[in-house]
Design a protein around this motif. Structure first.
Motif, PDB file in Angstrom:
ATOM      1  N   HIS A  10       1.007  -1.228   0.074  1.00 48.90           N
ATOM      2  CA  HIS A  10      -0.026  -0.023   0.025  1.00 48.90           C
ATOM      3  C   HIS A  10       0.778   1.172  -0.091  1.00 48.90           C
ATOM      4  N   LEU A  11       1.041   1.967  -1.278  1.00 47.67           N
ATOM      5  CA  LEU A  11       1.876   2.875  -1.321  1.00 47.67           C
ATOM      6  C   LEU A  11       1.876   4.198  -0.189  1.00 47.67           C
ATOM      7  N   GLY A  12       0.636   4.294   0.262  1.00 49.66           N
ATOM      8  CA  GLY A  12       0.485   5.287   1.622  1.00 49.66           C
ATOM      9  C   GLY A  12       0.920   4.992   2.744  1.00 49.66           C
ATOM     10  N   SER A  13       1.288   3.776   2.939  1.00 50.55           N
ATOM     11  CA  SER A  13       1.878   3.613   4.281  1.00 50.55           C
ATOM     12  C   SER A  13       2.820   2.693   4.342  1.00 50.55           C
ATOM     13  N   TRP A  14       3.612   2.345   3.187  1.00 54.72           N
ATOM     14  CA  TRP A  14       4.727   1.663   3.499  1.00 54.72           C
ATOM     15  C   TRP A  14       5.793   2.268   4.278  1.00 54.72           C
ATOM     16  N   ARG A  15       5.882   3.445   3.959  1.00 56.89           N
ATOM     17  CA  ARG A  15       6.855   4.144   4.627  1.00 56.89           C
ATOM     18  C   ARG A  15       6.311   5.884   4.296  1.00 56.89           C
ATOM     19  N   ARG A  16       6.356   6.485   5.451  1.00 56.59           N
ATOM     20  CA  ARG A  16       6.101   7.877   5.519  1.00 56.59           C
ATOM     21  C   ARG A  16       7.268   8.930   5.883  1.00 56.59           C
ATOM     22  N   HIS A  17       6.998  10.002   5.792  1.00 59.42           N
ATOM     23  CA  HIS A  17       8.033  11.197   6.281  1.00 59.42           C
ATOM     24  C   HIS A  17       7.948  11.299   7.817  1.00 59.42           C
ATOM     25  N   THR A  18       8.960  10.825   8.403  1.00 56.97           N
ATOM     26  CA  THR A  18       8.946  11.077   9.918  1.00 56.97           C
ATOM     27  C   THR A  18       8.777  12.376  10.647  1.00 56.97           C
ATOM     28  N   ASP A  19       8.626  13.273   9.914  1.00 65.24           N
ATOM     29  CA  ASP A  19       8.449  14.666  10.511  1.00 65.24           C
ATOM     30  C   ASP A  19       7.052  15.080  10.433  1.00 65.24           C
ATOM     31  N   ASP A  20       6.361  14.688   9.484  1.00 66.42           N
ATOM     32  CA  ASP A  20       4.899  15.130   9.219  1.00 66.42           C
ATOM     33  C   ASP A  20       3.896  13.929   8.887  1.00 66.42           C
ATOM     34  N   ASN A  21       4.484  12.712   9.240  1.00 67.16           N
ATOM     35  CA  ASN A  21       3.525  11.501   8.811  1.00 67.16           C
ATOM     36  C   ASN A  21       2.975  11.393   7.393  1.00 67.16           C
ATOM     37  N   PHE A  22       3.663  12.419   6.447  1.00 65.91           N
ATOM     38  CA  PHE A  22       3.029  12.447   5.193  1.00 65.91           C
ATOM     39  C   PHE A  22       3.653  11.494   4.070  1.00 65.91           C
ATOM     40  N   TRP A  23       2.568  11.139   2.907  1.00 63.53           N
ATOM     41  CA  TRP A  23       3.193  10.118   2.200  1.00 63.53           C
ATOM     42  C   TRP A  23       4.548  10.558   1.317  1.00 63.53           C
ATOM     43  N   LEU A  24       4.934   9.388   0.969  1.00 71.78           N
ATOM     44  CA  LEU A  24       6.209   9.432  -0.030  1.00 71.78           C
ATOM     45  C   LEU A  24       5.673   9.699  -1.205  1.00 71.78           C
ATOM     46  N   SER A  25       6.274  10.375  -2.001  1.00 71.96           N
ATOM     47  CA  SER A  25       5.904  10.655  -3.460  1.00 71.96           C
ATOM     48  C   SER A  25       6.140   9.412  -4.340  1.00 71.96           C
ATOM     49  N   TYR A  26       5.708   9.494  -5.717  1.00 69.76           N
ATOM     50  CA  TYR A  26       6.100   8.447  -6.544  1.00 69.76           C
ATOM     51  C   TYR A  26       7.707   8.407  -6.813  1.00 69.76           C
ATOM     52  N   LYS A  27       8.027   9.514  -6.684  1.00 69.63           N
ATOM     53  CA  LYS A  27       9.566   9.739  -7.069  1.00 69.63           C
ATOM     54  C   LYS A  27      10.337   9.153  -5.656  1.00 69.63           C
ATOM     55  N   GLU A  28       9.928   9.456  -4.529  1.00 70.26           N
ATOM     56  CA  GLU A  28      10.643   8.816  -3.350  1.00 70.26           C
ATOM     57  C   GLU A  28      10.481   7.630  -3.148  1.00 70.26           C
TER      58      GLU A  28
END
Length: 729
Positions: free
Chosen positions: A249-267
């Motif tokens: 699940h792309l939205g929760s595989w890993r998130r930014h630690t500072d704001d819990n926001f999604w990684l982008s397709y690029k990231e």
């Protein structure tokens, strides 16, 4: 005022109740001469300009203060190319008149769309950039047969439904319009006066890009270029190849630690793809990425089937993600949801005031479990919309296969319904014949047009022939999730080892029907949510036993015939249930070496060993590829079987599902010689007790289990070991 344009006609046009705008607007030969009419709200002055010479030919008179203009062009009898010089708020604009262009749909397109056999309806339907008669703009085509009027509205016309009412094609229920100047990147919708006179604002079912929730507009953008399927990608999907799927699940595989926001397709391209490669997986499977309004549906309630979600970036960035996966040697599968859709007003529900995409009767058209609507597969345009979408992902994004969601809910009319809550088919049966025909047709089209791609069915019943060719009465899928195997083995593993002897058959039963279908063994997202616990937390015992059980189970799973699927987080033994709102618990792998690191290393080694030895995958669906050596040792909870390749090379898989070390455990074998452990889930490398069998175990000419030669092994506690003949490597 022309005799043909009376006040009543103008009122009908402006109020949106004049269904044939081309009969009124544009250039027409009349008894009075060559007449030009235009609806241009808020304009103060309008001139007809001859395109060829740039000369003003006539000034249009404002017939109605709401913006209806008309004039007879003096001394001209034959139609000519023209533009309109329009003054709005003291600023003059030179525009092309949308109503001077002829019909857009060609006869063959009209026929194929009406028949429901257009292989690529997305090449015609929706919004497409075009140059017509030297003019650049966008052609819009929409199916809404019961609408009274349809206008395209967007950033190019101030979202004003009066400005661009569309032409209705009565022969197939399509509405069409070429809008000069409408360009890629602009937002649009369709303003519909429906069958009941109600105003509806709808997103384009065929939109190739869309706004992210809570916004709902479609976006003009060209079709992506076609992606050729390389031979290596075709081969990687084969029945005789190792397939190990990492479900994400792309939205929760890993998130930014500072704001819990999604990684982008690029990231995700930079982080997820290298991780999956390092872990030895062969395929990525993405939970649905079609645009969807509700995060909590995980994508399983899509309303933009043709539009990759904007949550993680643009459509082209998603295409680059797929390309990067291919370049790294990964095939990509998409979860695909053709069975149902949510009832949000901007979407497909009551699209033109009628139940156009869904059924009228809720006993056929309403999913009680998910509060969604069921597609009417018997309507040709609907099945064409869906089948075309399947091919779209393959051809335009390079997707290697589709995992089709909830097939059982599609093929049975009584799925999750009580007596009286469903309508039998025409023969009185429970099968949804239209859905079955749709699935067969879709799989046949993909087989012919996207050679090498695969479809995988999530089908939870024993419907016959799911993975058999449609020509022979099957559904035409290449693979099917083995949900029976998953339930049985997890039910076994959750037992305290002291009681497993009473549930022994749960681990062996799968082989009784294994060759009925081409199976994938799934430990999917569905098994780590809704109070089911994580896979690790289902294992009994203290922490040591939980991890040992999990490792032994994975060793069994990777050894058992069938392709493999593991949901993200399971590869390192996440302890919590999956939560789509937060990242996986990557912190469990930080700091000192621990049990989670051990599970992660095991899964990586399982994948790499499984891929290295053809015996572990080549004959997955051939009875020659598997043989029980020990199947009935209930008391010791031991299982031993052989995996075999097409050249007769064998590997042995032995599992001990009790915490008791089995010393000198003897069983018969087919091929005498020296056997070496190539994988042991109890290895200290994986944080096991490190009970092993040394470098090499020689067989002995001692009869056992009806065989002339046998091995005597030490079976580690709660562990699975793999052995290979020394001369077979």
């Amino acid at each position: 005022m022309s005799e043909l344009v009376d006040r009543q006609t103008i009122n009908a046009l402006i109020s949106g109740h004049y269904a044939d705008p081309f009969a009124l607007l544009g250039m027409h030969q009349t008894e009075a001469g060559l007449e030009v009419r235009a609806l241009l709200p808020d304009a103060s002055e309008v001139w007809v300009i001859e395109t060829k010479t740039g000369r003003k030919c006539a000034q249009l008179t404002c017939i109605d203060p709401r913006g209806f203009f008309s004039a007879v062009v003096p001394r001209r009898k034959n139609p000519f190319r023209y533009q309109l010089a329009v003054t709005w708020h003291d600023q003059q604009n030179l525009i092309d008149d949308a109503y001077r262009f002829g019909p857009l749909l060609q006869d063959m397109e009209t026929w194929l769309l009406a028949e429901g056999t257009h292989l690529r309806p997305y090449e015609t339907m929706g919004a497409h950039s075009a140059v017509i008669d030297g003019v650049t703009g966008t052609r819009f085509i929409l199916w809404a047969p019961n609408a009274q009027r349809v206008s395209v509205v967007g950033e190019f016309n101030f979202w004003d439904g009066r400005r661009h009412p569309m032409r209705f094609r009565r022969e197939n229920g399509m509405w069409e319009l070429f809008v000069p100047g409408a360009m890629n990147g602009q937002l649009y919708k369709y303003e519909i006066i429906d069958a009941h006179g109600q105003l509806r604002l709808k997103a384009d079912p065929y939109a190739f890009e869309a706004q992210m929730r809570p916004q709902t507009a479609s976006m003009i953008c060209g079709l992506p270029e076609k992606v050729e399927m390389a031979e290596a990608r075709k081969q990687a999907n084969g029945f005789d190849k190792p397939i190990s799927i990492y479900e994400v699940h792309l939205g929760s595989w890993r998130r930014h630690t500072d704001d819990n926001f999604w990684l982008s397709y690029k990231e995700l391209e930079e982080q997820l793809i290298p991780y999956a490669v390092e872990m030895g997986f062969t395929h990525l499977e993405l939970l649905p990425i079609s645009e969807h309004p509700f995060d909590g549906s995980w994508g399983y309630q899509p309303l933009g089937l043709y539009a990759p979600t904007r949550r993680f970036g643009t459509r082209d960035e998603f295409r680059q993600f797929i390309t990067a996966a291919h370049n790294a040697g990964l095939n990509v599968l998409l979860d695909w949801v053709p069975g149902h859709f949510p009832s949000d007003d901007f979407g497909l529900a009551k699209f033109d005031g009628s139940e156009l995409y869904e059924h009228h009767d809720p006993r056929e058209g309403y999913h009680q479990d998910w509060n969604t609507l069921i597609y009417n597969f018997g309507r040709r345009e609907v099945s064409n919309f869906l089948a075309g979408n399947a091919l779209y992902w393959m051809e335009r994004f390079g997707i290697d296969g589709l995992r089709v969601d909830a097939v059982a809910s599609m093929i049975y009319r009584d799925y999750s319904r009580k007596a009286g809550e469903w309508i039998p088919n025409e023969f009185g049966g429970r099968e949804n014949l239209e859905a079955i025909s749709f699935l067969r047709y879709t799989n046949r089209v993909l087989g012919e047009e996207a050679d090498g791609s695969i479809t995988v069915a999530e089908e939870s019943t024993d419907y016959p022939g799911v993975t058999r060719p449609s020509e022979g009465g099957g559904l035409g899928f290449q693979y099917k999730w083995n949900l029976g195997w998953m339930h049985d083995t997890l039910d076994y593993m959750k037992q305290d080892p002291i009681y497993r002897r009473h549930h022994h058959n749960l681990m062996t039963f799968g082989m009784l029907y294994h060759y009925d279908e081409n199976f994938v063994l799934p430990l999917s997202h569905d098994e780590v949510v809704h109070g089911k616990k994580s896979i690790l937390d289902r294992m009994p015992g203290d922490a040591w036993q939980k991890f040992a059980n999990l490792r032994a189970y994975y060793g069994w799973m990777w050894g058992f015939p069938g392709k493999k699927l593991l949901f993200m987080g399971n590869e390192f033994g996440q302890g919590r249930e999956w939560n789509h709102d937060v990242s996986l618990d990557w912190h469990l792998l930080e700091g000192e070496d621990n049990w989670h690191n051990g599970v992660q290393r095991l899964v990586r080694d399982l994948n790499k060993t499984y891929r290295h030895f053809p015996a572990m995958h080549q004959l997955d669906f051939d009875p020659q590829g598997f043989e029980w050596l020990v199947v009935d040792d209930f008391d010791n909870s031991v299982f031993v079987f052989v995996r075999r390749d097409s050249e007769g090379n064998e590997m042995i898989v032995a599992s001990n599902f009790t915490p008791v070390t089995r010393e000198n455990y003897r069983f018969g074998i087919n091929l005498p010689g020296g056997w070496r452990e190539v994988l042991n889930t109890d290895s200290g490398h994986y944080h096991g007790s490190n009970t092993q069998n040394g470098t090499l175990v020689q067989s002995e000419p001692i009869a056992s289990h009806k065989r002339d030669h046998s091995l005597s092994l030490t079976l580690p506690p709660l562990a699975t070991i793999w052995l290979v003949r020394e001369d077979a490597e």
